[in-house]
Design a protein around this motif. Structure first.
Motif, short mmCIF file in Angstrom:
data_model
loop_
_atom_site.label_atom_id
_atom_site.label_comp_id
_atom_site.label_asym_id
_atom_site.label_seq_id
_atom_site.Cartn_x
_atom_site.Cartn_y
_atom_site.Cartn_z
N TYR B 66 0.91 -1.14 -0.18
CA TYR B 66 -0.07 0.13 -0.03
C TYR B 66 0.85 1.18 0.02
O TYR B 66 0.42 2.20 -0.64
CB TYR B 66 -1.07 -0.18 1.24
N GLY B 70 0.48 3.99 -2.82
CA GLY B 70 0.14 5.41 -2.73
C GLY B 70 1.47 6.15 -3.36
O GLY B 70 1.01 7.17 -4.12
N ILE B 93 -6.05 6.47 -2.49
CA ILE B 93 -7.12 5.68 -1.75
C ILE B 93 -7.91 4.75 -2.58
O ILE B 93 -8.44 3.82 -2.23
CB ILE B 93 -7.81 6.77 -0.88
N ALA B 96 -6.01 1.95 -3.63
CA ALA B 96 -5.69 0.82 -2.53
C ALA B 96 -6.77 0.03 -2.12
O ALA B 96 -6.73 -1.20 -1.87
CB ALA B 96 -5.21 1.67 -1.57
N ALA B 97 -7.85 0.84 -2.28
CA ALA B 97 -9.36 0.30 -1.90
C ALA B 97 -9.69 -1.14 -2.51
O ALA B 97 -9.87 -2.30 -1.94
CB ALA B 97 -10.58 1.40 -1.77
N VAL B 215 -9.81 -3.06 4.55
CA VAL B 215 -9.54 -2.25 3.37
C VAL B 215 -9.20 -0.61 4.05
O VAL B 215 -8.47 0.10 3.47
CB VAL B 215 -11.01 -2.16 2.64
N CYS B 219 -6.17 1.48 2.95
CA CYS B 219 -6.32 3.18 2.20
C CYS B 219 -5.25 4.00 3.25
O CYS B 219 -4.70 4.77 2.72
CB CYS B 219 -7.85 3.47 2.39
N ALA B 222 -2.02 3.76 2.24
CA ALA B 222 -1.46 4.47 0.88
C ALA B 222 -1.38 5.72 1.13
O ALA B 222 -0.59 6.41 0.44
CB ALA B 222 -2.70 3.89 -0.14
#
Lengths: 247, 314
Positions: B66, B70, B93, B96-97, B215, B219, B222
């Motif tokens: 992550y 990011g 985000i 990453a989600a 999740v 995020c 990230a």
């Protein structure tokens, strides 16, 4: 129509049949006990009824609905809850949190991320009522893992009650308790009569014959008899198989 | 950790960082701010990991993925001509989600050591994906043309502004994570860590809660990657190497799992130790390892456990 109807339920592990073609019905409002010698498959049967263990075959109907394929959380949300023979609590949580977590499961969504749950009055009030019922109202702030064995058994019962069940499956609620602890639990279970339907597994025969409206006898996974305490005491098959007496 | 002790620790850590640029100015060591920004970014990642590791009992050995997602969000958007920090954060985000959703849903089918291995495997897949992404330098990575912009201005070119923005993000995410852990959702997450069968027996299906937490955590990590990319102005797959995932776990364990501020403190201590030990010897990881062993043996809850004991509370 019975609240719980079990038809030809089976469970086997390889060649070992643990639940053998069990048919059973539990009527709304009754306290129905299942007794049987060690290894008869009582806990396995409870695990199947609660949805924790899948069955190999057979049907389970609850409140008229076929719940055979539902998993445990789905059955709990329909009002079919169990307690555990080996105490199953959230040890790092307080006594209050243990019970209010059970209330939370049926009171609104748990996908709430911001409001502090500890200050939800509705959850705490209902939890406190369940704790008062089992006699733990003075221990609400104690860490559940630090309770005595007898108190943990009380908590186990309070958690099951907090799910607001229509049918409560109690798996040896008195396990490991004695004297005043056991008497208190017996009183609490007795007080549920007429309010919650109970299917009780218990080794303490005095408790069973005092509490149960009807008793079923399980031996080697088979139900060999169902009837009132009187009838069960007199049943020759039960006496030979369970009480070890020659017929 | 008692709420009071946690608040004091948070005040000391965040307050100390807020005053750091003053100290750096007095000492004339402006490089301190650059190091501190790196520490803050890793603190965000450690905080994210503690949310699932400490509260959810999910030991992710792949959280560096992550960081990478990011960081690459910054590199890729910059090349496309989008330079705004808020858009970079949003893109990180949004990227990453779904990665967390898919890999988490599969990883959560397993438990214990298998969960650890499968999260590692997914992170390695992400790592090799970026290694083979030749338009962005592949293995060598890519140097950013500039840092992200804020309100259309190149404000983050000032180390000091970047530092305070990162600190602000850390504080906001810390408070957010704290709220989550004390919410209904947090209670179900923690209860599942304690005893999943009990939670099912009172009517919860733990999977959905664990996955949601996974999740959220991805995020947050990230976001840390976006800030790291800005700090180094360079993005490469090295950021998502499995060593990094291990370092994040070390930070959380060192600081003490399951109280959030411990993870932040763990990141600070681990990176400061790295900074100072590496000045004395190139074999610094050896000494770092000895310190880690010492702390873990002395206290089950890492440094926060030590502080609690010194503080006299239970």
């Amino acid at each position: 129509m019975s609240l719980l109807e079990v038809r030809n339920l089976c469970k086997s592990y390889g060649a070992l049949t643990v639940t053998d073609d069990v048919c059973l019905s539990v009527e709304e409002g009754e306290l129905h006990a299942i007794i049987g010698p060690n290894g008869a498959g009582k806990t396995t049967l409870i695990s199947q009824l609660s949805g924790q263990l899948p069955s190999n075959s057979g049907k389970v109907r609850f409140g008229g609905e076929d719940i055979t394929r539902l998993v445990m959380p789905q059955r709990v949300r329909r009002g079919l809850s169990r307690s555990f023979q080996i105490t199953s609590i959230l040890p790092a949580f307080s006594v209050m949190e243990n019970v209010s977590t059970a209330v939370q499961a049926r009171e609104g969504s748990s996908f709430r991320f911001f409001a502090p749950v500890a200050s939800e009055v509705a959850l705490n009030d209902q939890a406190r009522a369940a704790l008062a019922r089992v006699g733990l109202e003075d221990r609400t702030d104690a860490r559940a893992g630090s309770l005595s064995h007898g108190e943990k058994r009380q908590l186990e019962l309070a958690i099951a009650l907090a799910t607001n069940p229509r049918l409560l499956l109690l798996d040896e609620p008195l396990a490991g308790t004695s004297g005043p602890e056991a008497e208190r639990l017996i009183r609490v279970i007795g007080s549920l009569k007429g309010e919650v339907t109970v299917l009780l597994i218990e080794h303490d025969m005095d408790a069973v014959f005092a509490l149960a409206d009807r008793i079923s006898v399980l031996v080697y996974g088979r139900l060999i008899a169902t009837g009132t305490g009187e009838a069960i005491r007199a049943d020759r098959q039960v006496r030979s198989a369970y009480l070890g007496e020659d017929a | 950790m008692s709420p009071r002790l946690r608040n004091i620790a948070a005040l000391v850590i965040f307050g100390g960082f807020a005053l750091l640029p003053l100290l750096a100015g007095m000492l004339g060591e402006s490089f301190l701010i650059v190091i501190a920004t790196r520490i803050l970014a890793f603190a965000i990642a450690a905080l994210a990991l503690d949310l699932i590791l400490g509260y959810g009992g999910m030991v992710s050995f792949g959280h560096a993925a992550y960081l990478g997602i990011g960081a690459y969000a910054v590199a890729i958007l910059q090349r496309a001509g989008i330079t705004d920090l808020t858009l970079h954060l949003l893109a990180a985000i949004v990227a990453a989600a779904p990665f967390a959703l898919v890999t988490g849903a599969i990883s959560l089918r397993t438990r214990g050591v298998y969960f650890i291995m499968i999260t590692l495997a997914f992170a390695q897949m992400a790592y090799f994906f970026f290694v083979s992404l030749s338009t962005y330098g592949g293995d060598d990575g890519v140097t950013l043309a500039a840092r992200s912009t804020l309100l259309g201005q190149p404000l983050l070119e000032s180390d000091r502004v970047l530092f305070y923005v990162t600190l602000g993000l850390l504080i906001v995410l810390y408070l957010l994570a704290l709220r989550i852990t004390q919410s209904r959702f947090g209670r179900v997450l923690t209860g599942t860590r304690e005893n999943p069968v009990r939670m099912q027996a009172i009517g919860y299906s733990p999977f959905r809660f664990q996955l949601t937490a996974y999740v959220i955590s991805g995020c947050m990590a990230a976001v840390a990657g976006v800030m790291l990319a800005n700090q180094t102005e360079f993005v490469s797959p090295a950021l998502m190497n499995w060593h990094r995932s291990g370092e994040l776990i070390v930070m959380v364990v060192l600081g003490g799992i399951g109280n959030l501020i411990g993870a932040v403190g763990g990141a600070v201590i681990a990176l400061l130790l790295e900074e100072f030990l590496s000045r004395f010897s190139e074999h610094w990881p050896l000494f770092f390892g000895l310190i880690l062993i010492g702390v873990v043996l002395a206290s089950r809850d890492g440094v926060s456990g030590l502080i609690r004991r010194i503080g006299g509370a239970k």
